[in-house]
Scaffold this motif. Sequence first.
Motif, mmCIF file in Angstrom:
data_model
loop_
_atom_site.group_PDB
_atom_site.id
_atom_site.type_symbol
_atom_site.label_atom_id
_atom_site.label_comp_id
_atom_site.label_asym_id
_atom_site.label_seq_id
_atom_site.Cartn_x
_atom_site.Cartn_y
_atom_site.Cartn_z
ATOM 1 N N GLU A 94 0.831 -1.270 -0.076
ATOM 2 C CA GLU A 94 -0.141 0.124 0.063
ATOM 3 C C GLU A 94 0.966 1.253 0.028
ATOM 4 O OE1 GLU A 94 -3.844 -0.263 2.108
ATOM 5 O OE2 GLU A 94 -3.024 1.097 3.319
ATOM 6 N N ASP A 95 0.485 2.138 -0.976
ATOM 7 C CA ASP A 95 1.261 3.287 -1.118
ATOM 8 C C ASP A 95 0.258 4.532 -0.175
ATOM 9 O OD1 ASP A 95 2.868 5.627 -1.735
ATOM 10 O OD2 ASP A 95 3.080 5.197 -3.827
ATOM 11 N N THR A 96 0.850 5.221 0.500
ATOM 12 C CA THR A 96 0.104 6.230 1.577
ATOM 13 C C THR A 96 0.536 7.490 1.667
ATOM 14 O OG1 THR A 96 -0.695 4.353 2.991
ATOM 15 C CG2 THR A 96 -0.842 6.567 3.666
ATOM 16 N N TYR A 97 -0.137 8.535 1.580
ATOM 17 C CA TYR A 97 0.078 9.975 1.534
ATOM 18 C C TYR A 97 -0.541 10.722 2.650
ATOM 19 C CZ TYR A 97 1.739 8.497 -2.943
ATOM 20 O OH TYR A 97 2.180 7.866 -4.221
ATOM 21 N N TYR A 98 0.127 11.451 3.294
ATOM 22 C CA TYR A 98 -0.615 12.558 4.313
ATOM 23 C C TYR A 98 -0.427 13.912 3.470
ATOM 24 C CZ TYR A 98 -1.017 9.778 8.572
ATOM 25 O OH TYR A 98 -1.641 9.110 9.519
ATOM 26 N N SER A 99 -1.513 14.317 2.803
ATOM 27 C CA SER A 99 -1.688 15.134 1.718
ATOM 28 C C SER A 99 -2.697 16.403 2.301
ATOM 29 C CB SER A 99 -1.922 14.706 0.309
ATOM 30 O OG SER A 99 -2.167 15.597 -0.626
ATOM 31 N N ASN A 100 -2.414 17.483 1.604
ATOM 32 C CA ASN A 100 -3.295 18.585 1.726
ATOM 33 C C ASN A 100 -4.525 18.317 0.830
ATOM 34 O OD1 ASN A 100 -0.324 19.741 2.415
ATOM 35 N ND2 ASN A 100 -1.683 21.286 3.141
ATOM 36 N N PHE A 101 -4.516 17.562 -0.124
ATOM 37 C CA PHE A 101 -5.541 17.445 -1.037
ATOM 38 C C PHE A 101 -6.009 15.922 -1.172
ATOM 39 C CE2 PHE A 101 -1.860 20.274 -2.337
ATOM 40 C CZ PHE A 101 -2.637 21.544 -2.492
ATOM 41 N N PRO A 102 -7.604 15.871 -1.465
ATOM 42 C CA PRO A 102 -7.974 14.646 -1.349
ATOM 43 C C PRO A 102 -7.941 13.823 -2.519
ATOM 44 C CG PRO A 102 -9.603 16.152 -1.860
ATOM 45 C CD PRO A 102 -8.164 16.922 -1.613
ATOM 46 N N ASP A 103 -7.570 14.651 -3.651
ATOM 47 C CA ASP A 103 -7.391 13.957 -5.131
ATOM 48 C C ASP A 103 -6.297 12.698 -5.317
ATOM 49 O OD1 ASP A 103 -8.571 16.348 -6.622
ATOM 50 O OD2 ASP A 103 -7.058 17.386 -5.393
ATOM 51 N N LEU A 104 -6.766 11.601 -5.860
ATOM 52 C CA LEU A 104 -6.192 10.315 -5.736
ATOM 53 C C LEU A 104 -6.141 9.834 -7.095
ATOM 54 C CD1 LEU A 104 -4.445 8.509 -3.922
ATOM 55 C CD2 LEU A 104 -6.584 7.243 -3.649
ATOM 56 N N ASP A 105 -4.904 9.858 -7.843
ATOM 57 C CA ASP A 105 -4.820 9.284 -9.151
ATOM 58 C C ASP A 105 -4.248 7.745 -8.952
ATOM 59 O OD1 ASP A 105 -3.955 8.520 -11.623
ATOM 60 O OD2 ASP A 105 -3.114 10.364 -12.240
ATOM 61 N N ALA A 106 -5.255 6.876 -8.989
ATOM 62 C CA ALA A 106 -4.968 5.686 -8.892
ATOM 63 C C ALA A 106 -4.025 5.114 -9.749
ATOM 64 C CB ALA A 106 -6.411 4.993 -8.846
ATOM 65 N N ASP A 107 -4.093 5.252 -11.044
ATOM 66 C CA ASP A 107 -3.165 4.821 -12.150
ATOM 67 C C ASP A 107 -1.720 5.385 -11.778
ATOM 68 O OD1 ASP A 107 -5.336 3.662 -13.304
ATOM 69 O OD2 ASP A 107 -5.428 5.413 -14.753
ATOM 70 N N ALA A 108 -1.507 6.525 -11.617
ATOM 71 C CA ALA A 108 -0.224 6.995 -11.236
ATOM 72 C C ALA A 108 0.399 6.253 -9.971
ATOM 73 C CB ALA A 108 -0.356 8.535 -11.019
ATOM 74 N N VAL A 109 -0.381 6.282 -8.999
ATOM 75 C CA VAL A 109 0.022 5.750 -7.586
ATOM 76 C C VAL A 109 0.385 4.189 -8.176
ATOM 77 C CG1 VAL A 109 -0.615 4.954 -5.351
ATOM 78 C CG2 VAL A 109 -1.215 7.166 -6.169
ATOM 79 N N GLY A 110 -0.283 3.473 -8.874
ATOM 80 C CA GLY A 110 -0.108 2.176 -9.157
ATOM 81 C C GLY A 110 1.072 2.102 -9.725
ATOM 82 N N GLU A 111 1.634 3.214 -10.697
ATOM 83 C CA GLU A 111 2.853 2.896 -11.308
ATOM 84 C C GLU A 111 3.911 2.903 -10.175
ATOM 85 O OE1 GLU A 111 3.259 5.965 -14.439
ATOM 86 O OE2 GLU A 111 1.443 5.091 -15.557
ATOM 87 N N ARG A 112 3.828 3.576 -9.384
ATOM 88 C CA ARG A 112 4.649 4.106 -8.248
ATOM 89 C C ARG A 112 4.859 2.658 -7.315
ATOM 90 N NH1 ARG A 112 2.079 9.571 -6.350
ATOM 91 N NH2 ARG A 112 2.458 10.647 -8.385
ATOM 92 N N ILE A 113 3.500 1.883 -7.107
ATOM 93 C CA ILE A 113 3.567 0.755 -6.512
ATOM 94 C C ILE A 113 4.533 -0.394 -7.392
ATOM 95 C CG2 ILE A 113 2.372 -1.389 -5.852
ATOM 96 C CD1 ILE A 113 -0.059 0.711 -4.943
ATOM 97 N N GLN A 114 4.088 -0.413 -8.465
ATOM 98 C CA GLN A 114 4.906 -1.151 -9.252
ATOM 99 C C GLN A 114 6.549 -0.890 -9.304
ATOM 100 O OE1 GLN A 114 3.810 -4.044 -11.480
ATOM 101 N NE2 GLN A 114 6.014 -4.294 -10.877
ATOM 102 N N ASP A 115 6.900 0.295 -9.236
ATOM 103 C CA ASP A 115 8.445 0.915 -9.267
ATOM 104 C C ASP A 115 8.636 0.215 -7.809
ATOM 105 O OD1 ASP A 115 8.165 1.930 -11.684
ATOM 106 O OD2 ASP A 115 8.051 3.979 -10.891
ATOM 107 N N TYR A 116 8.068 0.456 -6.802
ATOM 108 C CA TYR A 116 8.499 -0.122 -5.458
ATOM 109 C C TYR A 116 8.912 -1.569 -5.557
ATOM 110 C CZ TYR A 116 8.755 -0.872 -0.332
ATOM 111 O OH TYR A 116 8.975 -0.975 1.058
#
Length: 379
Positions: free
Chosen positions: A203-225
């Motif tokens: 799971e890739d988690t963010y403590y962010s100022n914004f609620p927007d969540l780009d699941a595809d972009a985060v998915g690429e980061r998960i794959q990179d990890y």
Amino acid sequence: MFDKVDHLEFDCVIVGGGLSGGLLLHGLKVFQPDLQVLLIEREPQLSSHQTWCFHTTDLPADAQWLSTVISKKWSRQKVAFPDYERFLNQEYNAIRAHEFAAFLTNNYFESIRFNCEVLGLDAQHVVLKDGSTVQSKMVIDARGWSQSENKNHGYQKFVGWDVTLTKPHGLDYAFLKDVRVPQIDGYRFFYLLPWTEKSLLVEDTYYSNFPDLDADAVGERIQDYLNEQGWTVESIERKESGCLPLPFFESQARRSEYICLGARSELFHAVTGYTFPTTIARIDLLVKTPLEKWTSVLAQHDQKIRSQLRFLPALNRMLFLAAAPEQRYQVLQRFYKLPADLVSRFYKGELQISDWARILVGKPPVAIRKAIKSLLASR
């Protein structure tokens, strides 16, 4: 699946088949099996796409009745920051929603009604879309998050994949925070839960100022990890995502004719966004208390919970208002150097006055002027 309420009078009606509603149903079947209980769910099946986790120290004393719904236990936890890492020899637990849903359906099928949309409710009635009205001595609203009046908050947002790997991953502990990753969109960390030697939740988690969540972009980061760990994915079994509010100020006590449970109650840990510790304490109290005393006993209990939770939003102000987004991890890195029992009390939401002194005394990992300003901020 039953999708019609034939019997219209009950002792307790629970609206919402998520974690809190399901746990209350289970607890009542264990401790008060003679009660006529109905759980009403809007969907054709119970929630099956989440993973709910908690520390064993989050549980009330004598909560063994929960053991039958726990999917997995780990005997230790790990956190890793850029300048510090640590193992905590404390139990951590997970309830996997699809397994919990199967348990409830297999054991309490006759007490659950699916495809029932609720139009309204009060202290003793639930009005359904089909025109019928269900009467009950006690109505519980467990439908999840409602629209909050508190507009001052940050967000904890995440995307998780349940994956099966081609080779063993080598983890035998719950990896709660791997912060050794680029700090994008605020305080960011990976959260890893190994299910078997080749399967785990990533799971890739963010403590962010914004609620927007780009699941595809985060998915690429998960794959990179995954690639960086040397792990090759054989299959992705399931995906989940979410966004939890992290308030900067204490919310007002919710007034309602009926009992609200789980996220609906707005009694939750402001820094983690998690409802489990407060929810399970309230459920454990209810299932061991006669129905006619629920309202008075819970009111007294909730007053104590609010007193314990009221200072936590101040930590969010320091995290989000005093620290630059890419430097937020330093606040948590410092926190995790504190004694293990203090860390446990923090997650349970039961910090003592001496704990607050330990957390706040000393040079903060952010600019002192900004730290003081954030702590003294008002609505």
